[in-house]
Design a protein around this motif. Structure first.
Motif, PDB file in Angstrom:
ATOM      1  N   PHE A  42     -30.270  43.408  43.519  1.00  0.00           N
ATOM      2  CA  PHE A  42     -29.179  43.099  44.435  1.00  0.00           C
ATOM      3  C   PHE A  42     -29.611  43.292  45.884  1.00  0.00           C
ATOM      4  CE2 PHE A  42     -25.655  44.606  47.096  1.00  0.00           C
ATOM      5  CZ  PHE A  42     -24.848  43.487  47.059  1.00  0.00           C
ATOM      6  N   GLN A  43     -30.303  44.404  46.159  1.00  0.00           N
ATOM      7  CA  GLN A  43     -30.779  44.639  47.527  1.00  0.00           C
ATOM      8  C   GLN A  43     -31.678  43.497  47.998  1.00  0.00           C
ATOM      9  OE1 GLN A  43     -32.241  48.776  48.414  1.00  0.00           O
ATOM     10  NE2 GLN A  43     -31.553  49.146  46.322  1.00  0.00           N
ATOM     11  N   LYS A  44     -32.594  43.077  47.146  1.00  0.00           N
ATOM     12  CA  LYS A  44     -33.517  42.007  47.521  1.00  0.00           C
ATOM     13  C   LYS A  44     -32.752  40.737  47.867  1.00  0.00           C
ATOM     14  CE  LYS A  44     -37.610  39.497  45.905  1.00  0.00           C
ATOM     15  NZ  LYS A  44     -38.565  39.291  44.784  1.00  0.00           N
ATOM     16  N   GLU A  48     -32.297  39.268  51.816  1.00  0.00           N
ATOM     17  CA  GLU A  48     -32.779  37.912  52.097  1.00  0.00           C
ATOM     18  C   GLU A  48     -31.642  37.035  52.614  1.00  0.00           C
ATOM     19  OE1 GLU A  48     -35.522  34.803  52.507  1.00  0.00           O
ATOM     20  OE2 GLU A  48     -35.713  36.993  52.346  1.00  0.00           O
ATOM     21  N   PHE A  49     -30.471  37.204  52.041  1.00  0.00           N
ATOM     22  CA  PHE A  49     -29.305  36.442  52.503  1.00  0.00           C
ATOM     23  C   PHE A  49     -28.986  36.773  53.955  1.00  0.00           C
ATOM     24  CE2 PHE A  49     -24.616  36.322  53.017  1.00  0.00           C
ATOM     25  CZ  PHE A  49     -24.434  34.950  52.924  1.00  0.00           C
ATOM     26  N   ILE A  50     -28.992  38.054  54.301  1.00  0.00           N
ATOM     27  CA  ILE A  50     -28.705  38.464  55.680  1.00  0.00           C
ATOM     28  C   ILE A  50     -29.810  37.985  56.626  1.00  0.00           C
ATOM     29  CG2 ILE A  50     -28.574  40.497  57.192  1.00  0.00           C
ATOM     30  CD1 ILE A  50     -27.009  41.911  54.994  1.00  0.00           C
ATOM     31  N   ILE A  84     -19.549  38.902  47.733  1.00  0.00           N
ATOM     32  CA  ILE A  84     -20.108  40.229  48.000  1.00  0.00           C
ATOM     33  C   ILE A  84     -18.983  41.097  48.551  1.00  0.00           C
ATOM     34  CG2 ILE A  84     -21.799  41.547  49.341  1.00  0.00           C
ATOM     35  CD1 ILE A  84     -23.570  39.054  49.359  1.00  0.00           C
ATOM     36  N   ASN A  85     -18.339  41.848  47.662  1.00  0.00           N
ATOM     37  CA  ASN A  85     -17.258  42.724  48.063  1.00  0.00           C
ATOM     38  C   ASN A  85     -17.196  43.914  47.113  1.00  0.00           C
ATOM     39  OD1 ASN A  85     -15.226  42.297  45.856  1.00  0.00           O
ATOM     40  ND2 ASN A  85     -15.340  40.182  46.581  1.00  0.00           N
ATOM     41  N   PRO A  86     -16.478  44.976  47.491  1.00  0.00           N
ATOM     42  CA  PRO A  86     -16.495  46.205  46.686  1.00  0.00           C
ATOM     43  C   PRO A  86     -16.021  46.016  45.253  1.00  0.00           C
ATOM     44  CG  PRO A  86     -15.592  46.635  48.854  1.00  0.00           C
ATOM     45  CD  PRO A  86     -15.746  45.152  48.744  1.00  0.00           C
ATOM     46  N   ARG A  90     -19.096  46.763  43.356  1.00  0.00           N
ATOM     47  CA  ARG A  90     -18.924  48.207  43.169  1.00  0.00           C
ATOM     48  C   ARG A  90     -19.847  48.989  44.105  1.00  0.00           C
ATOM     49  NH1 ARG A  90     -17.484  48.808  36.699  1.00  0.00           N
ATOM     50  NH2 ARG A  90     -15.936  47.143  36.703  1.00  0.00           N
ATOM     51  N   GLU A  91     -20.568  49.992  43.579  1.00  0.00           N
ATOM     52  CA  GLU A  91     -21.352  50.849  44.487  1.00  0.00           C
ATOM     53  C   GLU A  91     -22.505  50.108  45.154  1.00  0.00           C
ATOM     54  OE1 GLU A  91     -23.152  51.266  40.428  1.00  0.00           O
ATOM     55  OE2 GLU A  91     -21.113  51.275  41.231  1.00  0.00           O
ATOM     56  N   LYS A  92     -22.951  48.973  44.574  1.00  0.00           N
ATOM     57  CA  LYS A  92     -24.052  48.210  45.199  1.00  0.00           C
ATOM     58  C   LYS A  92     -23.627  47.640  46.547  1.00  0.00           C
ATOM     59  CE  LYS A  92     -24.996  45.218  41.871  1.00  0.00           C
ATOM     60  NZ  LYS A  92     -24.067  45.548  40.763  1.00  0.00           N
ATOM     61  N   PHE A  93     -22.325  47.356  46.690  1.00  0.00           N
ATOM     62  CA  PHE A  93     -21.829  46.766  47.928  1.00  0.00           C
ATOM     63  C   PHE A  93     -22.168  47.615  49.151  1.00  0.00           C
ATOM     64  CE2 PHE A  93     -18.490  47.254  51.097  1.00  0.00           C
ATOM     65  CZ  PHE A  93     -18.495  45.992  51.678  1.00  0.00           C
ATOM     66  N   PHE A  94     -22.229  48.928  48.974  1.00  0.00           N
ATOM     67  CA  PHE A  94     -22.328  49.825  50.124  1.00  0.00           C
ATOM     68  C   PHE A  94     -23.681  49.767  50.828  1.00  0.00           C
ATOM     69  CE2 PHE A  94     -18.665  51.196  47.829  1.00  0.00           C
ATOM     70  CZ  PHE A  94     -17.791  51.614  48.809  1.00  0.00           C
ATOM     71  N   TYR A  95     -24.653  49.070  50.258  1.00  0.00           N
ATOM     72  CA  TYR A  95     -25.900  48.848  50.988  1.00  0.00           C
ATOM     73  C   TYR A  95     -25.647  48.048  52.270  1.00  0.00           C
ATOM     74  CZ  TYR A  95     -28.526  50.545  46.949  1.00  0.00           C
ATOM     75  OH  TYR A  95     -29.028  51.323  45.943  1.00  0.00           O
ATOM     76  N   THR A  96     -24.564  47.265  52.308  1.00  0.00           N
ATOM     77  CA  THR A  96     -24.274  46.471  53.506  1.00  0.00           C
ATOM     78  C   THR A  96     -24.033  47.351  54.723  1.00  0.00           C
ATOM     79  OG1 THR A  96     -21.937  46.336  52.857  1.00  0.00           O
ATOM     80  CG2 THR A  96     -23.352  44.513  52.216  1.00  0.00           C
ATOM     81  N   PHE A  97     -23.666  48.618  54.526  1.00  0.00           N
ATOM     82  CA  PHE A  97     -23.469  49.530  55.657  1.00  0.00           C
ATOM     83  C   PHE A  97     -24.784  49.776  56.400  1.00  0.00           C
ATOM     84  CE2 PHE A  97     -19.455  50.371  53.633  1.00  0.00           C
ATOM     85  CZ  PHE A  97     -18.619  50.703  54.682  1.00  0.00           C
ATOM     86  N   GLN A  98     -25.910  49.570  55.733  1.00  0.00           N
ATOM     87  CA  GLN A  98     -27.190  49.788  56.397  1.00  0.00           C
ATOM     88  C   GLN A  98     -27.485  48.698  57.426  1.00  0.00           C
ATOM     89  OE1 GLN A  98     -30.281  50.451  53.480  1.00  0.00           O
ATOM     90  NE2 GLN A  98     -29.270  52.254  52.646  1.00  0.00           N
ATOM     91  N   TYR A  99     -26.851  47.533  57.271  1.00  0.00           N
ATOM     92  CA  TYR A  99     -27.012  46.470  58.280  1.00  0.00           C
ATOM     93  C   TYR A  99     -26.090  46.732  59.469  1.00  0.00           C
ATOM     94  CZ  TYR A  99     -26.187  42.108  60.725  1.00  0.00           C
ATOM     95  OH  TYR A  99     -26.023  41.170  61.712  1.00  0.00           O
ATOM     96  N   ASP A 100     -24.794  46.824  59.210  1.00  0.00           N
ATOM     97  CA  ASP A 100     -23.815  47.017  60.286  1.00  0.00           C
ATOM     98  C   ASP A 100     -22.546  47.589  59.665  1.00  0.00           C
ATOM     99  OD1 ASP A 100     -21.884  46.867  62.263  1.00  0.00           O
ATOM    100  OD2 ASP A 100     -22.469  44.909  62.982  1.00  0.00           O
ATOM    101  N   GLY A 101     -22.148  48.766  60.130  1.00  0.00           N
ATOM    102  CA  GLY A 101     -20.976  49.420  59.561  1.00  0.00           C
ATOM    103  C   GLY A 101     -19.695  48.642  59.751  1.00  0.00           C
ATOM    104  N   SER A 102     -19.578  47.874  60.838  1.00  0.00           N
ATOM    105  CA  SER A 102     -18.320  47.189  61.130  1.00  0.00           C
ATOM    106  C   SER A 102     -17.965  46.163  60.061  1.00  0.00           C
ATOM    107  CB  SER A 102     -18.390  46.505  62.504  1.00  0.00           C
ATOM    108  OG  SER A 102     -18.282  47.436  63.546  1.00  0.00           O
ATOM    109  N   VAL A 103     -18.898  45.248  59.783  1.00  0.00           N
ATOM    110  CA  VAL A 103     -18.574  44.204  58.804  1.00  0.00           C
ATOM    111  C   VAL A 103     -18.422  44.804  57.423  1.00  0.00           C
ATOM    112  CG1 VAL A 103     -21.011  43.606  58.394  1.00  0.00           C
ATOM    113  CG2 VAL A 103     -19.222  41.944  57.880  1.00  0.00           C
TER     114      VAL A 103
END
Length: 675
Positions: A42-44, A48-50, A84-86, A90-103
């Motif tokens: 999922f991270q990969k 890549e999507f971002i 891509i939502n919680p 589920r818990e995988k979604f929270f990797y998105t906080f490493q890019y930008d906490g706001s979105v």
């Protein structure tokens, strides 16, 4: 190994090579075992999507508040389009906080917390909202807090009065102090809001706080409906991609069916009826729903810590200062004992929080899913989730706060530059200490639950703790009769021995807090004053040591998993021991004063010498350990923490990329009084 090679790229060559070669384990294999193949895949895909999507390209300079909101909204839309939502991830979604906490936080609130709440507290008449929210036709925010009331939800003043003639609820805000505020997504974007209001039936009877789904903006014009005033709260310390807003109602009418009525309802004739008659089940359902946000905060904090310790450790491995003599080469500052003491305990805490938060979040989701799918509600699990989240949300957000600050300081002056990203991480995490329950208020709810368990203990009743966070209380008297009896550093640092000490502390503070409450009650003090006068040094400490015990307990469970290789388990065990030892070292005064350790026990030397030894032992593996945690460079976005270790090259690039760096200021004539 073929799977590892395909999923995880090795790190580029550079100044960090010297430390990577010293590692005792393969960081890529370790990452796959720690996080699982599903998470790594999922991270990969996510990274890549971002990396390739234009809306995620970072701005080259400062942007306006309005542009920050626009960017965040555009990013939310593309993430939603990719599911891509919680709720999906589920818990995988929270990797998105490493890019930008706001979105990440915005989608967490609008596509996670809102939908979970509707499914948990609503009925079939509300399910069509789920579809409209998922396809983006509706955008719904969550509004509990008011200008003058936040933590004290019972004091909320917004009213929803049932009108039997129109079969509707009339929403009203009596004054500005009752304006809903801090609702993420409300300021500019939301079409609907989940509003907590005091429900009043037509006969004038008040039934307390209830939740409604309220249309607030006309979908054709995106303007507020008549009777609704909406405003934006402006720039914040962080999270400026989120449009926090306030809302005021002036006798605004909404449909009768807007009430989320799973637990209680008002029929068309205006009669108030309970759908769930068991008060404990109603409470358990509400608490579990509120707990979803608090368990999320623990996960979010662990991701922020992962970024901060990655930046600090990579920088410390490259940055060189001083040496044994003037003729010797300078040493990397990570070699110095004080730098290790500043950072390595935070690395250990990051792993402790990562392991705990992922497992605890899974438990919370499984509980809610079973509630939605089968209708069954294990009340004991729901209440324990509430208690544990009420302790660990404050604990972990404070751990992260202190860790990020230490990481900033450990990077010296360069860490203070905006480009380090440590300031932005610190600002975003700061909100974790306040939202989803202000820490010092929220933490009291954990101690309240624990005090109830002590009543069970002294009356010989079972302790309902299906998650195992407090089941040891049935042996409290036996635990309290034990004393520290270790004679070596090695035995003191064993995770199971450290855990026993935490159990003792929980039992001690629980018994002492209970006795204080009992004494105050016997003196005729009111329940309110009893709670107020039993917090400092007692109930507050009880909740914190209960949370610390839980983190260590989950860490030890992870160590016992047979999936680990011997060398991987060895380094994880040292991290576990370091987390436990550092946490207990801060409580040495308690351990001596409370009688657990005698003055000749040497526990202070065992813990402190053990911490020094563990930091030294972990030195060879710290760079590899943050490689496990680190996202790609374009996500980390810090010249101080890039994977190639070329710190000074990247600082130069950052300085030189802005043409204004070298330009004469437009106000240059004002610099000197005379030219």
């Amino acid at each position: 190994m073929a799977t590892v090679s395909n999923l995880i790229k090795d790190m580029p060559n550079g100044p960090l090579d010297a430390y990577r070669k010293r590692a005792t384990f393969d960081w890529r294999s370790f990452k796959l075992t720690l996080e699982g193949e599903d998470h790594v895949r999922f991270q990969k895909k996510l990274w890549e999507f971002i990396r390739t999507n234009p809306v995620f390209q970072r701005p080259t300079g400062p942007i306006s508040l309005d542009e920050a909101r626009r960017r965040s909204n555009a990013q939310l839309k593309v993430l939603r389009d990719k599911n891509i939502n919680p709720l999906q991830m589920r818990e995988k979604f929270f990797y998105t906080f490493q890019y930008d906490g706001s979105v990440a936080l915005k989608i967490c609130l609008l596509n996670g917390m809102v939908l979970t709440t509707i499914l948990a507290l609503g009925t079939k008449q509300h399910h069509h909202f789920v579809g409209e929210l998922n396809n983006g036709n509706y955008i719904c925010c969550f509004a509990l807090t008011e200008i003058s009331h936040g933590s004290n939800a019972k004091g909320i003043q917004t009213t929803a009065t049932y009108n039997t003639a129109t079969k509707s609820f009339i929403f009203h805000t009596p004054d500005f102090e009752a304006a809903k505020c801090w609702s993420g997504g409300l300021g500019k974007c939301a079409t609907h809001a989940l509003i907590y209001a005091q429900l009043i039936t037509a006969d004038g009877v008040k039934h307390g706080l209830h939740l409604f789904i309220v249309p607030i903006r006309d979908p054709k014009t995106h303007l507020p409906f008549p009777g609704v005033t909406i405003g934006d709260m402006g720039e914040k310390i962080g999270f400026n991609g989120i449009d926090n807003g306030f809302i005021i109602f002036d006798k605004y009418s909404i449909p009768h069916t807007s009430l989320l009525n799973r637990a209680a309802d008002v029929n068309e004739d205006g009669e108030y009826v309970f759908a769930v008659k068991d008060r404990r089940k109603r409470y358990g359902s509400l608490m579990a729903t509120l707990s979803s946000g608090r368990t999320s905060v623990v996960l979010i904090a662990s991701h922020y810590m992962s970024l901060a310790v990655t930046i600090a450790i990579r920088y410390s491995a490259v940055r060189k200062q001083f040496g044994p003599t003037d003729e010797d080469d300078e040493l990397s500052i990570i070699e110095y004992q004080m730098q290790q003491l500043r950072i390595f305990p935070h690395l250990a805490a990051t792993y402790a929080m990562k392991i705990f938060s992922n497992e605890f979040y899974k438990t919370m989701v499984e509980f809610l899913v079973s509630r939605f799918t089968s209708g069954n509600l294990n009340t004991d699990i729901g209440i324990e989730i509430h208690a544990l989240s009420s302790a660990t949300k404050p604990l972990c957000s404070w751990i992260a706060r202190d860790a990020i600050q230490d990481c900033r300081e450990s990077c010296g002056g360069h860490g203070y530059l905006k480009m380090s990203r440590l300031g932005d991480i610190r600002a975003d995490n700061d909100a974790n200490c306040t939202y989803e329950g202000e820490n010092n208020i929220l933490i009291q709810q954990a101690s309240n639950w624990l005090l109830n368990q002590w009543t069970n203990v002294i009356n010989g009743r079972p302790v309902p703790s299906p998650l195992g966070s407090a089941d040891f209380l049935v042996d409290a008297e036996q635990i309290l009769n034990t004393k520290f009896n270790q004679s070596t550093i090695e035995n003191t640092l064993k995770p199971e021995n450290l855990l026993l000490t935490f159990k003792w502390l929980v039992c001690y503070y629980l018994k002492k807090t209970y006795q204080r409450v009992k004494d105050l009650k016997s003196n005729g003090m009111s329940d309110f004053d009893i709670k107020n006068n039993s917090q400092m040094f007692l109930a507050r400490t009880l909740s914190l040591v209960y949370g610390e015990h839980a983190l260590l307990m989950y860490f030890i469970r992870c160590l016992q998993d047979p999936k680990w290789k011997i060398n991987e388990r060895d380094v994880l065990t040292k991290l576990c021991s370091l987390f436990g030892a550092v946490t207990l070292e801060k409580r040495l005064g308690d351990l001596y004063a409370c009688g657990y350790a005698s003055s000749t026990s040497n526990i202070d030397n065992f813990l402190r010498e053990g911490i020094v030894t563990l930091c030294k032992d972990l030195l060879d593996n710290t760079v590899a350990l943050v490689d496990v945690l680190a996202p790609p460079d374009f996500i980390l976005n810090s010249p101080l923490g890039m994977s190639d270790g070329e710190v000074y090259k990247h600082i130069k690039e950052w300085f030189f990329k802005d043409k204004e760096t070298f330009e004469r200021p437009s106000w240059w004539k004002e610099i000197r009084s005379k030219l």
